[in-house]
Design an enzyme around this catalytic site. Structure first.
Site, short mmCIF file in Angstrom:
data_model
loop_
_atom_site.label_atom_id
_atom_site.label_comp_id
_atom_site.label_asym_id
_atom_site.label_seq_id
_atom_site.Cartn_x
_atom_site.Cartn_y
_atom_site.Cartn_z
N ASP A 487 -60.78 133.77 73.14
CA ASP A 487 -60.51 133.39 74.69
C ASP A 487 -60.18 134.37 75.62
OD1 ASP A 487 -61.48 130.84 75.21
OD2 ASP A 487 -59.73 130.09 73.78
C1 BGC Z 1 -54.19 132.21 74.73
C2 BGC Z 1 -55.30 131.83 73.87
C3 BGC Z 1 -55.91 130.42 74.12
C4 BGC Z 1 -56.22 130.42 75.73
C5 BGC Z 1 -56.46 129.10 76.15
C6 BGC Z 1 -54.59 132.18 76.05
O1 BGC Z 1 -53.76 132.43 76.82
O2 BGC Z 1 -53.96 133.54 74.12
O3 BGC Z 1 -55.00 131.83 72.58
O4 BGC Z 1 -57.06 130.16 73.58
O5 BGC Z 1 -55.21 130.74 76.40
O6 BGC Z 1 -56.85 129.02 77.54
C1 NOJ Z 2 -56.96 129.35 70.92
C2 NOJ Z 2 -57.91 128.38 71.36
O1 NOJ Z 2 -57.53 127.06 71.23
C3 NOJ Z 2 -59.14 128.56 70.36
O2 NOJ Z 2 -60.25 128.10 70.98
C4 NOJ Z 2 -59.48 129.99 70.42
O3 NOJ Z 2 -60.76 130.29 69.56
C5 NOJ Z 2 -58.21 131.07 69.99
N1 NOJ Z 2 -57.11 130.75 70.92
C6 NOJ Z 2 -58.54 132.38 69.96
O4 NOJ Z 2 -58.41 132.80 71.21
#
Ligand code: BGC
Ligand code: NOJ
Length: 814
Positions: A487
Site C-alpha cells: 500500500d
Molecule cells: C500502512 C500500510 C497499510 C495502509 C492502509 C499505511 O499507512 O503502512 O501497512 O496497508 O496504511 O491504508
Molecule cells: C496492510 C494492509 O492491510 C494490506 O492490505 C497491505 O497489503 C499491507 N499493509 C502492505 O502494505
C-alpha cells in the site's frame, strides 16, 4: 524474561503479571456481537460494525494506557478498602494475578487480603451479548461483608462521532433503569431502533448511569466516589456521559464462594414497535427480558460456556499436527487458526492498533484471510466471497474496502489498487479446493451491488483477469495504479502536501508505473483460473488463461529480472525500483517470494538466485525485511514507503505478511530446512523468550517487527489483524507440512527439515478424517503413499471409497 506461559492442554495463554509491555488482548464473540479485551479487562464491545454500533467507550492512545473496559470493583465494607480483581483501573498490588486468554473467552482474577475474585468474560454462541461471570471466594477464617460495583461507559454508537462531536453528544445521552437493569437508549427517540442493556443476576442495592456522579468531580476510574463511599448515587444520565454501574452487597462466610453474573448486550426492535406502550417514549423491553431471564441462570451460563468450548474444539479438530517442534504444534493446533478467525471476522477494523473507525473490510485483505479460514467454516467463507464479489466493478476492478453493515463498496477509498481483483481468484480457488463445491462459480452475483447486473461468479473471475490485461504498461507488465499489495508503494502519488492520503491521492495519470509483484500474482491467478476452467469443461478458455500466464512469465523474464534478483517495479518515469542500480531500496522481498511461489524462474535457476539474495540481503534473526537498503529520506516518486523512518513498516521493517511467501518459495525449491528456519524466526511462540524486546502478544502474529535499521530491531507492532495470520498458517500447514487440498483430493507433499524423522497430521477433509503418519526414510522430498496399507500412485489422495469416513495414510519421504 516472560510475562506468562502457554497452557496448551487448555488452549490458553496464562499471563501472570498485569503490567505486560503492551495490553495483550483477546477477542470475544465470533458471529455478530464482538469485543476486544485486554489482560486487565480493557477494551470495548460492538455489534457487527466497530464504528457504527459501538456499545462501550474506549480511549485509544490514552494515558495511562488501556483505560475503558469491563471493570468490577470489590470493596471491603468493614475497612472501606477497594480494588479491581483485573488490576486496572485501581492498579493495587495484586496477589496471584492471572489472566487466561482462551478460545473466545478470557478469565482474569486476583486475590487481596483473603478475597479471591475471578471474572470469566465470553459471548455465548448465537447471542448478541456478553457474559461476565464473577466468582468470588472468602479464603479467610472470618466472615466478610463486601460490595461489588460494576462499571462500563457507553459509547454513543458511532465511535467517530462519539470522539468528536461533543457540542451535540453532551446533550443526547439517555438511559432507562428498570428493576436494576440499565438500558442505554441514546438516539432511540429518533432513528435508532437498537438499545444496549446491562444487567446483573443479583438485585442491586443501587445503580448509577451518570459518569460524573459515579466518579465524582475530577476523579478517574481508579477512584470512583460511589465505590469509595460504598453506595451508588442512583444517578440517571441525561446528556453528558451515560455509564452503567450496579452495586451488589455480598456477605461471605469463611470458605464460601459465590457467583454473580453480569450481562451486557445489544437488542433491536422492529422500527414500528420500538415503544411500550405504543406512543410512549419507553423502550419495549419484552425481547430483552426474555434474554435476561435465560442468562441470569448460572446453569444456562455454564452450558453456554461449554458450547463455546466444544465449538472451538470442533473448529480446531480440522487440522491437528504432532511434530518435533512444539512451536509448530502450538501455533498450528491452537493459536494460528484462532487468529485466522479473528482476521476473518474483523478484517483490519478493531484491535489495539486499529481503532475500529477507519477501515472497513479490505478486498485484498479479506480474500487472503480466506486462506487460513476456509477449512474451519466453509459456509461463511462462501458467503464472504459472494459479498466481496458483489462489490466488484463491471470493469473487473474492485473497491479497496467495503462496509460490513451495508456490504457496499466504500467510496471514500475508492478503487484502482491494481492487485485487488486478482485476489478474488485466489480466494475462490482456495474455497473450491477445500470443499469441492463447484456450484460457487454458478452463483449469480451483481457488480457494484447493482440489481440486474448479475453474472455467474465465474465471470467475475474472468473480469479480474481482464482488468489486468486491459492495464498493461510500457514493458507489458501490469500498471500498479494507486498501489499494489504494498500500500505504500505509491508510484503515481507525488504528494508534497502534509497530511494528504498516500493511498487516495493520485497526481500522475498512471500509464507508466508497473508492478512486477502484480505480474507474479497474475501468473498465479491466471493458472488457477485455467485449472478451474478446464475442470468446468471450458478447454479453450483454459488454454487462453494458460497462454496469458506464460506470456506474462516471459515479460517478467525479460523486464522483471535485475540480474541477481527480481525487480520490484518501474516508477512513473520508467525508472527501476528494487534494482542493484538504485541508491536505496535495491532489493524487495515481495517480488522474490511471489515470483517463485508462482513458479517463475524455477526452471532457469533464477528462483534459487533470488532466494539466495533474500537470505544475503534481507534475512535477519527476527525475520526477513521488506527491502534494503532502507530509504533514508523521502522520495516523492515512491510515496509512503519512504515516509517511515528506516526499519519501520514498509520501509525495511520485517513485514510478517510476506515472510511466508519466501517460506513457500523455499518449499517450491525443495528446501525444507530454510522454510522452517524462516517460519520459526517470526513464530510468536518461538519468540516468547524475547518478550521484553518483542513486546506484543506471544500467542499471535504481529504485522511488523522492526527491521535492522530501527533502534528497536526485533520489536513487534500491530498484532492480531494482519494477513500474516492466514499466510503463515497456509505456509506451514499446506507447504511445509505439505497437507494440501487440491481440486482432485488431498495432497501429501511435505517439505520438512532433513532432521525431522517423522510427524503426523489428522486432517478432516470433505467429511473424511485422514490420519497421516509421515516417516522420513531418505534425505529428499519424494513421497510414497499407502492408504490403509494399499500403495497409491502420486501424492494426491483421490476421492475415497464410498462410505469411507476415516483413512489411515502412511507417507514415506526419501
Ligand atoms: C500502512 C500500510 C497499510 C495502509 C492502509 C499505511 O499507512 O503502512 O501497512 O496497508 O496504511 O491504508
Ligand atoms: C496492510 C494492509 O492491510 C494490506 O492490505 C497491505 O497489503 C499491507 N499493509 C502492505 O502494505
Amino acid at each position: 524474561m516472560t510475562y506468562g506461559h502457554f497452557d496448551d492442554r487448555r488452549r490458553e495463554y496464562v499471563i501472570t503479571r498485569p503490567d505486560t509491555p503492551l495490553p495483550w488482548i483477546n477477542y470475544l464473540g465470533c458471529e455478530a456481537y464482538f469485543g476486544i479485551i485486554s489482560n486487565t479487562a480493557g477494551g470495548y464491545s460492538f455489534y457487527r460494525d466497530a464504528r457504527l454500533r459501538r456499545l462501550t467507550r474506549y480511549r485509544y492512545n490514552n494515558v495511562p494506557p488501556d483505560v475503558g473496559g469491563r471493570y468490577l470493583y470489590v470493596r471491603d465494607d468493614e475497612t472501606g478498602d477497594f480494588w479491581s480483581p483485573t488490576w486496572q483501573p485501581t492498579r493495587h498490588d495484586p496477589e496471584d494475578y492471572t489472566c487466561r486468554h482462551g478460545m473466545g473467552y478470557t478469565v482474569i482474577g486476583s486475590a487481596r487480603k483473603g478475597v479471591r475474585a475471578d471474572i470469566c468474560y465470553f459471548v455465548p454462541l448465537g447471542a448478541d451479548l456478553e457474559i461476565w461471570q464473577l466468582t468470588v471466594s472468602n479464603k479467610g477464617r472470618r466472615p466478610r461483608r463486601l460490595s461489588l460495583f460494576s462499571s462500563i461507559e457507553f459509547c454513543l454508537w458511532d465511535a467517530q462521532d462519539d470522539a468528536t462531536n461533543f457540542q451535540r453528544n453532551f446533550s443526547t445521552g439517555q438511559v432507562e433503569v428498570e428493576r436494576g437493569v440499565i438500558y442505554h437508549k441514546t438516539e432511540y427517540r429518533e432513528r435508532r431502533n437498537h438499545v444496549a442493556f446491562f444487567a446483573c443476576s443479583e438485585k442491586p442495592a443501587g445503580t448509577d448511569t451518570q459518569r460524573e456522579a459515579f466518579l465524582g468531580p475530577y476523579r478517574g476510574w481508579d477512584k470512583p466516589l460511589a465505590v469509595e463511599r460504598g453506595r451508588s448515587f442512583n444517578s440517571v444520565a441525561h446528556g453528558w456521559a451515560p455509564i452503567g454501574s450496579h452495586h451488589v452487597r455480598l456477605a461471605l462466610a469463611p470458605g464460601e464462594t459465590r457467583t454473580v453474573t453480569y450481562i451486557l448486550g445489544y437488542s433491536e426492535n422492529p422500527r414500528d414497535a420500538k415503544f411500550d406502550p405504543p406512543g410512549s417514549q419507553t423502550i419495549d423491553k419484552r425481547g430483552i427480558r426474555r434474554v435476561l431471564d435465560r442468562y441470569r441462570d448460572a446453569a444456562a451460563v455454564a452450558k453456554a460456556f461449554e458450547e463455546l468450548r466444544s465449538s472451538w474444539e470442533g473448529l480446531l479438530d480440522v487440522y491437528r499436527v504432532r511434530t518435533p517442534v512444539r512451536h509448530v504444534d502450538r501455533m498450528v493446533n491452537i493459536w494460528n487458526p484462532y487468529q485466522c478467525m479473528a482476521t476473518f471476522n474483523m478484517s483490519r477494523s478493531a484491535s489495539m492498533f486499529e481503532s475500529g473507525i477507519g477501515r472497513g473490510l479490505g478486498f485484498r485483505d479479506s480474500t487472503q484471510d480466506l486462506l487460513g479460514f476456509v477449512h474451519m467454516v466453509p459456509a461463511r467463507a462462501r458467503e464472504r466471497i459472494l459479498d466481496l464479489a458483489a462489490t466488484q466493478l463491471a470493469t473487473g476492478g474492485a473497491y479497496h474496502q467495503y462496509q460490513p453493515l451495508t456490504k457496499r463498496g466504500n467510496n471514500d477509498i475508492g478503487s484502482n489498487f491494481n492487485d485487488d481483483p486478482l485476489w478474488l481468484i485466489v480466494g475462490v480457488a482456495a474455497y473450491i479446493r477445500e470443499t469441492g463445491d463447484w456450484s460457487l462459480l454458478d452463483e449469480a452475483v451483481p457488480y457494484d451491488n447493482a440489481p440486474g447486473s448479475e453474472t455467474p461468479l465465474y465471470e467475475h473471475c474472468t473480469r479480474s483477469i481482464r482488468y489486468t490485461l486491459d492495464r498493461l504498461g510500457p514493458h507489458g507488465l501490469p500498471l500498479i495504479g494507486r498501489a499494489d499489495w504494498n500500500d505504500c508503494l505509491n508510484l503515481n502519488c507525488f504528494s508534497e502536501t502534509p497530511g494528504e492520503s498516500f493511498q487516495t491521492t493520485t497526481n500522475r495519470e498512471g500509464r507508466v508505473a508497473e508492478s512486477v509483484f502484480i505480474a507474479a500474482l497474475f501468473v498465479l491467478a491466471a493458472r488457477e483460473l485455467s485449472a478451474i476452467a478446464s475442470r468446468r469443461g471450458r478447454e479453450a478458455e483454459s488454454g487462453e488463461y494458460l497462454q496469458h500466464a506464460d506470456r506474462m512469465e516471459q515479460v517478467v523474464r525479460e523486464h522483471g529480472w535485475d540480474g541477481e534478483w527480481f525487480l520490484r517495479a518501474y516508477d512513473a518515469s520508467g525508472g527501476r525500483v528494487g534494482s542493484a542500480s538504485c541508491g536505496e531500496g535495491k532489493i524487495f522481498i515481495e517480488s522474490q517470494g511471489f515470483c517463485v511461489l508462482a513458479g517463475i524462474g524455477t526452471q532457469d535457476g533464477r528462483a534459487r538466485k533470488a532466494l539466495d539474495a533474500v537470505r544475503k540481503h534481507l534475512a535477519t534473526p527476527h525475520g526477513i525485511m521488506l527491502q534494503q537498503p532502507a530509504f533514508s529520506r523521502y522520495y516523492v516518486e515512491l510515496g509512503e514507503i519512504s515516509s517511515y523512518p528506516p526499519g519501520y513498516k514498509e520501509n525495511a521493517g520485517i513485514f510478517c505478511h510476506n515472510n511466508p511467501w519466501v517460506m513457500i518459495a523455499e518449499t517450491v525449491l525443495g528446501n525444507g530446512d530454510a522454510a522452517l528456519d524462516y517460519y520459526l524466526r517470526i513464530n510468536p511462540s518461538a519468540r516468547e523468550r524475547l518478550a521484553r524486546l518483542h513486546r506484543c502478544e506471544p500467542y499471535v502474529y504481529a504485522q511488523m517487527i522492526a527491521g535492522k535499521d530501527a533502534p528497536t530491531h526485533g520489536e513487534a507492532k500491530n498484532s492480531w489483524l494482519t494477513g500474516t495470520a492466514a499466510w503463515n498458517y497456509y505456509a506451514i500447514t499446506q507447504w511445509i507440512l505439505g497437507i494440501r487440498p487440491t481440486f482432485e483430493g488431498l495432497q501429501v507433499a511435505p517439505v520438512v527439515p532433513a532432521r525431522w524423522k517423522e510427524f503426523s497430521v489428522r486432517r478432516v477433509f470433505r467429511g473424511v478424517t485422514y490420519d497421516i503418519d509421515v516417516v522420513r526414510v531418505g534425505k529428499g522430498n519424494s513421497v510414497r503413499l499407502t492408504v490403509d496399507g494399499r500403495p497409491v500412485d502420486g501424492t494426491v489422495l483421490g476421492v475415497p471409497p464410498a462410505g469411507a469416513t476415516a483413512l489411515r495414510v502412511r507417507a514415506e519421504i526419501s
